[in-house]
Scaffold this active site. Structure first.
Site, mmCIF file in Angstrom:
data_model
loop_
_atom_site.group_PDB
_atom_site.id
_atom_site.type_symbol
_atom_site.label_atom_id
_atom_site.label_comp_id
_atom_site.label_asym_id
_atom_site.label_seq_id
_atom_site.Cartn_x
_atom_site.Cartn_y
_atom_site.Cartn_z
ATOM 1 N N SER A 18 0.856 -1.180 0.000
ATOM 2 C CA SER A 18 0.000 0.000 0.000
ATOM 3 C C SER A 18 0.892 1.229 0.000
ATOM 4 C CB SER A 18 -0.890 0.004 1.239
ATOM 5 O OG SER A 18 -0.112 0.333 2.368
ATOM 6 N N LYS A 19 0.242 2.372 0.043
ATOM 7 C CA LYS A 19 0.999 3.621 0.021
ATOM 8 C C LYS A 19 1.940 3.737 1.217
ATOM 9 C CE LYS A 19 -1.290 6.637 -3.014
ATOM 10 N NZ LYS A 19 -2.743 6.380 -2.821
ATOM 11 N N ARG A 20 1.581 3.011 2.298
ATOM 12 C CA ARG A 20 2.424 3.082 3.492
ATOM 13 C C ARG A 20 3.796 2.452 3.259
ATOM 14 N NH1 ARG A 20 -0.379 0.021 7.589
ATOM 15 N NH2 ARG A 20 -1.504 -0.741 5.796
#
Ligand code: GLU
Length: 314
Positions: free
Chosen positions: A251-253
């Site tokens: 994910s973007k994390r």
């Protein structure tokens, strides 16, 4: 003539998942002597500002993944930004409306979740049909009561949709049970991905769609729309998802899987070589250009189950 495409939604800097998608789409089309289209899926203009699209185009150039038809390469199918193509989606919606396939829906997302309707395999709520049979008078009354403008849904027919994915094999859904009536346009007027992608792939002459397995369950909805709109459908190839070392979906994390970080750490050939190794068509993790990978790429080398990125590979 094979026509493949990349259709990224630029809601941030490109990451390993998008890069693998573009690489596979590019290799599959180019290996057959085909053309490649780039279309920017920025229907959600708040999440996908133009500067992200510009950055994505620059990143694809840096990676050596080129296109024949798309931003900066006028191939006769523009505009290439979905935010500039809404009149085409409206025309398709009007055709479906004229066929009696569309109805207004006043349910909010919160109401749908609270109704504990069954969930689809992809986690979305199966629409329980609350607004399906409203008469025009009842719909007008709902509009007045709620003060909301409605979303628009497709009334799915009592049909089974089956197809054979070029990579994942046979897949089918019985629409009333597995899919339910789905959104064509949100209450704020934003057209749904399912409608836009079909209108655009058909208008751009796309013959093969390569994308992540998270969209496999969207394909029956899209095949239904191709059929209702009298358009010919492309072949589909869904590839396994990339997972972080601990098995979570990227994910973007996972900032270190994004080009923001990778760009300064590795060359394009290092990134592509490692991705191709994970996807089964580079014998080792050695650097490879996209061009060189054309020799080794084959769909039957690519695994069908999700791919975990080992700790420290990138
Ligand atoms: N724009 C979608 C995404 O980036 C891909 C759509 C598609 O390939 O059909 O997830």
């Amino acid at each position: 003539m094979v026509v493949g495409r990349f259709a990224p939604s630029p809601s941030g800097r490109i990451h390993l998942g998008n890069i693998l998608c573009c690489l596979l789409a590019w290799l599959s089309a180019r290996q057959q002597g085909g053309r490649v289209v780039l279309r920017i899926e920025d229907l959600d203009t708040a999440r996908c500002p133009r500067r992200y699209a510009d950055q994505m185009e620059a990143d694809l150039h840096w990676l050596g993944l080129d296109w024949d038809d798309g931003p900066g390469k006028e191939g006769g199918h523009g505009p290439y930004y979905q935010s500039q193509r809404t009149s085409r989606y409206r025309a398709a919606l009007e055709r479906l409306e004229a066929m009696g396939m569309v109805y207004p829906c006043f349910c909010t997302r919160a109401e749908l979740h609270a109704a504990s309707a069954p969930h689809r395999e992809d986690g979305q709520v199966l629409y329980p049909g609350t607004c399906r049979d409203l008469t025009a008078a009842q719909a007008a009354e709902r509009a007045r009561q709620t003060g909301r403008s409605p979303a628009l849904r497709l009334r799915v027919p009592d049909r089974e949709i089956s197809f054979t994915d070029g990579h994942m094999g046979p897949y089918s859904e019985y629409l009333p049970r597995d899919c339910g009536d789905f959104l064509l346009c949100r209450s704020d007027g934003m057209f749904a991905y399912q409608l836009a992608v079909v209108v655009d792939d058909a208008a751009m002459g796309v013959t093969e769609v390569v994308r992540g397995a998270d969209l496999l369950a969207s394909t029956p909805r899209q095949l239904l729309l191709y059929d209702l709109l009298g358009l010919s459908a492309p072949r589909f190839f869904h590839f396994p998802l990339l997972l972080a070392a601990d098995g979570r979906r990227l994910s973007k994390r996972d900032a270190d899987a994004g080009l923001e970080v990778l760009h300064d750490r590795a060359t394009a050939a290092e990134i592509l070589g490692k991705l191709a190794y994970l996807a089964g068509f580079n014998p080792s993790a050695r650097p490879q250009t996209a061009e060189a990978l054309l020799q080794d790429f084959a769909w039957d080398k690519v695994p069908q189950s999700d791919i975990r990125i080992p700790e420290g590979l990138f």
